[in-house]
Design a protein around this motif. Structure first.
Motif, PDB file in Angstrom:
ATOM      1  N   ILE A 149       1.892  -3.534   9.853  1.00 58.13           N
ATOM      2  CA  ILE A 149       2.466  -2.647   8.838  1.00 58.13           C
ATOM      3  C   ILE A 149       2.549  -1.226   9.393  1.00 58.13           C
ATOM      4  CG2 ILE A 149       2.288  -1.851   6.457  1.00 58.13           C
ATOM      5  CD1 ILE A 149       0.256  -4.148   6.008  1.00 58.13           C
ATOM      6  N   LYS A 150       3.687  -0.600   9.256  1.00 61.53           N
ATOM      7  CA  LYS A 150       3.830   0.782   9.702  1.00 61.53           C
ATOM      8  C   LYS A 150       2.957   1.707   8.861  1.00 61.53           C
ATOM      9  CE  LYS A 150       8.545   0.680  11.574  1.00 61.53           C
ATOM     10  NZ  LYS A 150       9.902   1.268  11.470  1.00 61.53           N
ATOM     11  N   TYR A 151       2.335   2.676   9.515  1.00 59.69           N
ATOM     12  CA  TYR A 151       1.523   3.653   8.796  1.00 59.69           C
ATOM     13  C   TYR A 151       2.339   4.308   7.678  1.00 59.69           C
ATOM     14  CZ  TYR A 151      -2.596   3.960  11.884  1.00 59.69           C
ATOM     15  OH  TYR A 151      -3.761   3.706  12.559  1.00 59.69           O
ATOM     16  N   SER A 152       3.580   4.608   7.972  1.00 64.04           N
ATOM     17  CA  SER A 152       4.414   5.338   7.006  1.00 64.04           C
ATOM     18  C   SER A 152       4.643   4.548   5.718  1.00 64.04           C
ATOM     19  CB  SER A 152       5.758   5.703   7.634  1.00 64.04           C
ATOM     20  OG  SER A 152       6.428   4.538   8.095  1.00 64.04           O
ATOM     21  N   HIS A 153       4.463   3.210   5.776  1.00 66.62           N
ATOM     22  CA  HIS A 153       4.667   2.368   4.590  1.00 66.62           C
ATOM     23  C   HIS A 153       3.401   2.255   3.744  1.00 66.62           C
ATOM     24  CE1 HIS A 153       8.292   0.060   6.521  1.00 66.62           C
ATOM     25  NE2 HIS A 153       8.525   1.348   6.307  1.00 66.62           N
ATOM     26  N   ILE A 154       2.252   2.598   4.323  1.00 66.38           N
ATOM     27  CA  ILE A 154       0.977   2.452   3.615  1.00 66.38           C
ATOM     28  C   ILE A 154       0.712   3.682   2.743  1.00 66.38           C
ATOM     29  CG2 ILE A 154      -1.518   2.182   3.858  1.00 66.38           C
ATOM     30  CD1 ILE A 154      -0.963   0.864   6.604  1.00 66.38           C
ATOM     31  N   CYS A 155       0.510   3.469   1.443  1.00 66.67           N
ATOM     32  CA  CYS A 155       0.193   4.570   0.525  1.00 66.67           C
ATOM     33  C   CYS A 155      -1.317   4.794   0.458  1.00 66.67           C
ATOM     34  CB  CYS A 155       0.731   4.271  -0.860  1.00 66.67           C
ATOM     35  SG  CYS A 155       2.535   4.219  -0.946  1.00 66.67           S
ATOM     36  N   TYR A 156      -2.065   3.689   0.273  1.00 67.47           N
ATOM     37  CA  TYR A 156      -3.524   3.820   0.255  1.00 67.47           C
ATOM     38  C   TYR A 156      -4.178   2.444   0.423  1.00 67.47           C
ATOM     39  CZ  TYR A 156      -3.308   2.328  -4.703  1.00 67.47           C
ATOM     40  OH  TYR A 156      -3.088   1.631  -5.861  1.00 67.47           O
ATOM     41  N   CYS A 168       1.284  -0.630  -0.352  1.00 67.72           N
ATOM     42  CA  CYS A 168       2.422  -0.018   0.330  1.00 67.72           C
ATOM     43  C   CYS A 168       3.476   0.390  -0.703  1.00 67.72           C
ATOM     44  CB  CYS A 168       3.038  -1.004   1.336  1.00 67.72           C
ATOM     45  SG  CYS A 168       1.875  -1.521   2.619  1.00 67.72           S
ATOM     46  N   SER A 169       4.459   1.125  -0.259  1.00 64.73           N
ATOM     47  CA  SER A 169       5.512   1.580  -1.169  1.00 64.73           C
ATOM     48  C   SER A 169       6.333   0.409  -1.700  1.00 64.73           C
ATOM     49  CB  SER A 169       6.416   2.585  -0.455  1.00 64.73           C
ATOM     50  OG  SER A 169       6.847   2.076   0.796  1.00 64.73           O
ATOM     51  N   LYS A 209      -5.317  17.495  -8.343  1.00 68.81           N
ATOM     52  CA  LYS A 209      -5.739  18.315  -9.479  1.00 68.81           C
ATOM     53  C   LYS A 209      -6.813  17.569 -10.262  1.00 68.81           C
ATOM     54  CE  LYS A 209      -3.875  20.882 -13.448  1.00 68.81           C
ATOM     55  NZ  LYS A 209      -2.656  21.163 -14.261  1.00 68.81           N
ATOM     56  N   ASN A 210      -7.815  18.333 -10.694  1.00 70.62           N
ATOM     57  CA  ASN A 210      -8.879  17.755 -11.533  1.00 70.62           C
ATOM     58  C   ASN A 210      -9.496  16.506 -10.902  1.00 70.62           C
ATOM     59  OD1 ASN A 210      -8.361  19.745 -13.464  1.00 70.62           O
ATOM     60  ND2 ASN A 210      -6.832  18.458 -14.497  1.00 70.62           N
ATOM     61  N   GLN A 211      -9.781  16.601  -9.625  1.00 75.12           N
ATOM     62  CA  GLN A 211     -10.389  15.505  -8.871  1.00 75.12           C
ATOM     63  C   GLN A 211      -9.576  14.211  -8.931  1.00 75.12           C
ATOM     64  OE1 GLN A 211     -14.965  16.865  -9.723  1.00 75.12           O
ATOM     65  NE2 GLN A 211     -14.673  14.796  -8.946  1.00 75.12           N
ATOM     66  N   GLN A 212      -8.263  14.381  -8.891  1.00 77.12           N
ATOM     67  CA  GLN A 212      -7.362  13.229  -8.816  1.00 77.12           C
ATOM     68  C   GLN A 212      -6.238  13.512  -7.833  1.00 77.12           C
ATOM     69  OE1 GLN A 212      -6.169  12.476 -12.964  1.00 77.12           O
ATOM     70  NE2 GLN A 212      -7.327  10.568 -12.854  1.00 77.12           N
ATOM     71  N   ILE A 213      -5.904  12.495  -7.070  1.00 73.80           N
ATOM     72  CA  ILE A 213      -4.761  12.562  -6.158  1.00 73.80           C
ATOM     73  C   ILE A 213      -3.620  11.766  -6.776  1.00 73.80           C
ATOM     74  CG2 ILE A 213      -3.872  11.592  -3.984  1.00 73.80           C
ATOM     75  CD1 ILE A 213      -6.531  12.342  -2.688  1.00 73.80           C
ATOM     76  N   TYR A 214      -2.439  12.360  -6.758  1.00 78.68           N
ATOM     77  CA  TYR A 214      -1.270  11.642  -7.273  1.00 78.68           C
ATOM     78  C   TYR A 214      -0.449  11.125  -6.106  1.00 78.68           C
ATOM     79  CZ  TYR A 214       3.133  10.581  -9.653  1.00 78.68           C
ATOM     80  OH  TYR A 214       4.255   9.949 -10.121  1.00 78.68           O
ATOM     81  N   VAL A 215      -0.244   9.795  -6.083  1.00 75.19           N
ATOM     82  CA  VAL A 215       0.567   9.150  -5.048  1.00 75.19           C
ATOM     83  C   VAL A 215       1.914   8.816  -5.672  1.00 75.19           C
ATOM     84  CG1 VAL A 215       0.695   7.282  -3.354  1.00 75.19           C
ATOM     85  CG2 VAL A 215      -1.538   8.194  -4.035  1.00 75.19           C
ATOM     86  N   LYS A 216       2.885   9.637  -5.391  1.00 80.40           N
ATOM     87  CA  LYS A 216       4.180   9.562  -6.080  1.00 80.40           C
ATOM     88  C   LYS A 216       4.904   8.239  -5.850  1.00 80.40           C
ATOM     89  CE  LYS A 216       8.552  12.101  -6.557  1.00 80.40           C
ATOM     90  NZ  LYS A 216       9.336  13.274  -6.100  1.00 80.40           N
ATOM     91  N   ASP A 217       4.878   7.730  -4.631  1.00 78.66           N
ATOM     92  CA  ASP A 217       5.672   6.541  -4.289  1.00 78.66           C
ATOM     93  C   ASP A 217       5.307   5.312  -5.120  1.00 78.66           C
ATOM     94  OD1 ASP A 217       7.308   7.492  -1.896  1.00 78.66           O
ATOM     95  OD2 ASP A 217       5.295   8.035  -1.284  1.00 78.66           O
ATOM     96  N   VAL A 218       4.051   5.263  -5.559  1.00 85.43           N
ATOM     97  CA  VAL A 218       3.623   4.120  -6.383  1.00 85.43           C
ATOM     98  C   VAL A 218       3.207   4.573  -7.781  1.00 85.43           C
ATOM     99  CG1 VAL A 218       2.978   2.579  -4.496  1.00 85.43           C
ATOM    100  CG2 VAL A 218       1.333   4.283  -5.308  1.00 85.43           C
ATOM    101  N   ASP A 219       3.460   5.858  -8.104  1.00 87.38           N
ATOM    102  CA  ASP A 219       3.147   6.425  -9.418  1.00 87.38           C
ATOM    103  C   ASP A 219       1.711   6.102  -9.809  1.00 87.38           C
ATOM    104  OD1 ASP A 219       3.581   7.817 -11.759  1.00 87.38           O
ATOM    105  OD2 ASP A 219       4.352   6.069 -12.837  1.00 87.38           O
ATOM    106  N   LYS A 220       0.781   6.523  -8.958  1.00 85.79           N
ATOM    107  CA  LYS A 220      -0.623   6.155  -9.145  1.00 85.79           C
ATOM    108  C   LYS A 220      -1.515   7.373  -8.928  1.00 85.79           C
ATOM    109  CE  LYS A 220      -4.214   3.131  -9.011  1.00 85.79           C
ATOM    110  NZ  LYS A 220      -4.551   2.104  -9.998  1.00 85.79           N
TER     111      LYS A 220
END
Length: 242
Positions: A149-156, A168-169, A209-220
């Motif tokens: 899997i390409k690194y660029s495809h991995i969200c978390y 992944c996305s 923000k507020n001890q949360q990370i927003y991962v836009k690609d998966v809306d998480k």
């Protein structure tokens, strides 16, 4: 994100000036920079063995192997390295570009001339590393299959009991493993652990923000535990200035 810069100049006073400029730039830009110094081309070639150098600052007029000859050898060793020549004569510029040098800087060097050139170098390195991240692969092994899997495809990555989920996305995967082994395998320049159960791809962090990370690609939204706040803030700081 850290950088390694090598300075080669047979004038110790000139080396000290450039070192001081680099340290000042580090303080202003919040970048981590390791500096390697040498007084000859031969010494440079010995000192860089086994090391990855991002930027070379080479004096052209040196005894023995001059900067242009050293630049040719370095280009053979590391085709992607950024090479900048330091010279007192504009006539050397054409020869410098024949080696695909990034640029050259004329003596005497002032910080006002040095800083914008270094910022351009950092931008180029960002582009180079971004391309490298798309080329880097994470190999996922299970008893049934192997997937690259390409690194660029991995969200978390998410740790769930004895399994690790790769989000992944466009897909999700699972395998048995630990975060310790995972982090040993990953190039952690591209990832940050934000929680005992989450490792996030730095390039997919949309906001914090507020001890949360927003991962836009998966809306998480991913939680950031207190133990990892410093890690996250450092990663965000580096990404802002890289």
């Amino acid at each position: 994100m850290s950088y390694t810069i090598a300075i080669c100049d047979d004038d110790s006073a000139q080396v000290k000036i450039i070192e001081n400029y680099l340290k000042k730039f580090m303080e202003e830009s919040k970048k981590e920079i390791s500096i390697i110094t040498s007084s000859s081309g031969e010494e440079t070639l010995k000192k860089i063995v086994g090391k990855t150098i991002d930027i070379f600052l080479l004096d052209v007029e040196m005894k023995g192997m001059d900067g242009l000859e050293l630049g040719k050898k370095l280009r053979e060793i590391n085709p992607k390295a950024i090479i900048i020549f330091i010279t007192g004569f504009k006539d050397y510029a054409l020869n410098a570009f024949s080696i695909r040098a990034f640029d050259y800087i004329l003596k005497p060097i002032s910080y006002d001339k040095f800083k914008p050139l270094l910022k351009e170098c950092m931008q180029r390195l960002k582009e180079i590393r971004s391309l490298s991240s798309t080329e880097k692969l994470f190999q996922l092994n299970t008893k049934d299959y192997t997937n690259k899997i390409k690194y660029s495809h991995i969200c978390y990555f998410e740790k769930i009991l004895r399994k690790v989920k790769v989000v992944c996305s466009d897909n999700e995967y699972e395998f048995y493993g630990s975060f310790k082994n995972l982090m040993d395998e990953l190039d952690m320049e591209y990832f940050t652990q934000c929680h005992q159960s989450f490792i996030v791809n730095n390039n997919h962090i949309a906001s914090y923000k507020n001890q949360q990370i927003y991962v836009k690609d998966v809306d998480k939204y991913l939680p950031v535990s207190r133990n990892f706040i410093k890690n996250v803030k450092e990663s965000l700081s580096k990404s802002l200035f890289k």
